[in-house]
Scaffold this active site. Structure first.
Site, PDB file in Angstrom:
ATOM      1  N   LEU A 152       0.865  -1.184   0.000  1.00  0.00           N
ATOM      2  CA  LEU A 152       0.000   0.000   0.000  1.00  0.00           C
ATOM      3  C   LEU A 152       0.896   1.228   0.000  1.00  0.00           C
ATOM      4  CD1 LEU A 152      -3.097   0.314   0.480  1.00  0.00           C
ATOM      5  CD2 LEU A 152      -2.583   0.554   2.907  1.00  0.00           C
ATOM      6  N   HIS A 153       0.787   2.075  -1.021  1.00  0.00           N
ATOM      7  CA  HIS A 153       1.596   3.302  -0.962  1.00  0.00           C
ATOM      8  C   HIS A 153       1.032   4.467  -1.746  1.00  0.00           C
ATOM      9  CE1 HIS A 153       2.890   1.885  -4.886  1.00  0.00           C
ATOM     10  NE2 HIS A 153       3.376   3.081  -5.102  1.00  0.00           N
ATOM     11  N   ARG A 154      -0.061   4.261  -2.504  1.00  0.00           N
ATOM     12  CA  ARG A 154      -0.600   5.364  -3.317  1.00  0.00           C
ATOM     13  C   ARG A 154      -1.012   6.522  -2.412  1.00  0.00           C
ATOM     14  NH1 ARG A 154       0.972   4.855  -7.910  1.00  0.00           N
ATOM     15  NH2 ARG A 154       1.093   2.688  -8.438  1.00  0.00           N
TER      16      ARG A 154
END
Ligand code: UD1
Length: 358
Positions: free
Chosen positions: A204-206
């Site tokens: 998860l990094h957006r």
């Protein structure tokens, strides 16, 4: 002929490796590797160079982090004198990160030819910084190397002449094909799961998912629910770790790890029961591996992973995530096929095009 490669962020590294490798065997081509320094932590950069066998960069612009404008401007300012000094015959840029668009802009203004590897992908969502990077880079590029037919269609609709477009397949899959045996041979090496246990692998990094406290909290809540059915292993991007801490959120029984190396992550992916992600590249890697992928986004610039691969877009809807997960746990995961030209030879096809153009 001096071919420059400009890379900067983690997802660029598995793309440049096969192209450099393929060009090594071509006579009359000298290669120069520029690292912008967009990613600088050892576990976001150095370890990928080592495992993918990429030579140490000839030039490191060491730009580091910053706002989009600052980071892009800094890359441009530091790259321009290097290009003026070394006069490359062509510059290859990769993917859709800030380093990609920054390098393409500098080249276009200097009249240096640009080749874009992974051209033509579109999410049609301009709130994604990467979509802006893709659109601008493709308008500026002289050679556009695409991974799939949808990309060719997008480029033609945007007025790119067919003669500039070369469908070569997926270079990231080249790296996967080459290193999967080594990844599978990895020892447990810090991985906290026994060989046979089912688990969900999460990334998860957006910004759209992690920069807003309410959204990040609700995603963590959904992941905690998932962890009631199977262990959740979560190698966290530095930005995500920071946000979780800054917002005072708790990851409970999620197994939050530092970012993994290429081989470790590939090993984990190939053994996961399901991968839950908002990454672009991971949608492709899971499709190749035949591992179910649930993507925490409303759209994807890689629609072929949905039409042919194992990818399902669940957006941020906890019900959809729950339903799709139950389906997978019941043994009814969507079956996929590997898209055409995702065969481990895309880098060689790029080298062949360059040899005929330069
Ligand atoms: C970038 C790309 C994104 C890609 C992602 C893969 C852009 C616009 N985004 O996003 O498309 O999917 O890389 O990881 O180019 N940081 C560190 N150490 C590092 C690098 C970053 O701690 O080595 C932290 C910094 O706090 C930084 C933040 O991560 O501000 C974001 O880094 P940045 O390169 O701006 O964007 P990514 O989110 O990594």
């Amino acid at each position: 002929m001096n071919v420059f490669h400009v890379v900067g962020a983690r997802p660029n590294f598995m793309k440049v490796a096969p192209v450099m490798n393929a060009l090594k065997t071509r006579e009359n081509i000298v290669q120069t590797l520029v690292h912008t320094g967009q990613h600088y932590d050892a576990n976001m950069s150095d370890v990928f160079f080592e495992q993918l066998g990429i030579p140490a960069p000839d030039v490191n612009l060491a730009v580091g982090s910053g706002t989009h404008a600052r980071q892009t401007a800094e890359i441009m300012t530091r790259l321009e004198p290097v290009l003026l000094d070394r006069k490359p015959s062509l510059v290859l840029v990769y993917g859709d990160v800030n380093s990609t668009v920054a390098a393409a802009l500098v080249c276009a203004k200097l009249g240096v030819g640009v080749g874009h590897v992974e051209a033509g992908l579109r999410s049609f969502d301009r709130t994604m910084p990467e979509e802006i990077n893709r659109l601008v880079t493709d308008q500026l590029a002289d050679l556009l190397f695409t991974p799939s037919e949808d990309a060719d269609v997008n480029l033609k609709k945007e007025g790119i002449p067919a003669g500039k477009i070369f469908r070569v397949g997926n270079v990231m899959i080249d790296s996967l094909v080459k290193l999967l045996p080594a990844a599978r041979g990895q020892t447990q090496n810090g991985l906290r799961l026994p060989q046979s246990q089912p688990f969900a692998l999460v990334t998860l990094h957006r910004p759209a998912n992690v920069d807003d406290v309410a959204i990040l909290k609700s995603i963590l809540q959904s992941l905690l629910e998932v962890s009631q059915d199977l262990p959740v292993v979560f190698p966290a991007h530095p930005r995500t770790r920071k946000r979780i801490a800054d917002f005072g959120l708790h990851a409970g029984q999620l197994q939050v790890l530092d970012p993994l190396s290429y081989l470790e992550f590939l090993a984990m992916q190939s053994r996961a029961t399901v991968v839950i992600t908002d990454s672009g590249g991971i949608q492709e890697e899971t499709s190749y591996l035949g591992i179910p992928c649930l993507t925490l986004r409303e759209n994807t610039e890689r629609p072929i992973t949905v039409s042919l691969g194992t990818n399902v877009l669940v957006g941020r809807d906890p019900d959809k995530l729950r339903t799709e997960l139950s389906r997978i746990l019941a043994g009814q995961a969507k079956k996929g096929t590997v898209p055409p030209l995702w065969d481990g030879h895309a880098g060689e096809r790029i080298a062949a095009v360059l040899a005929s153009c330069l």
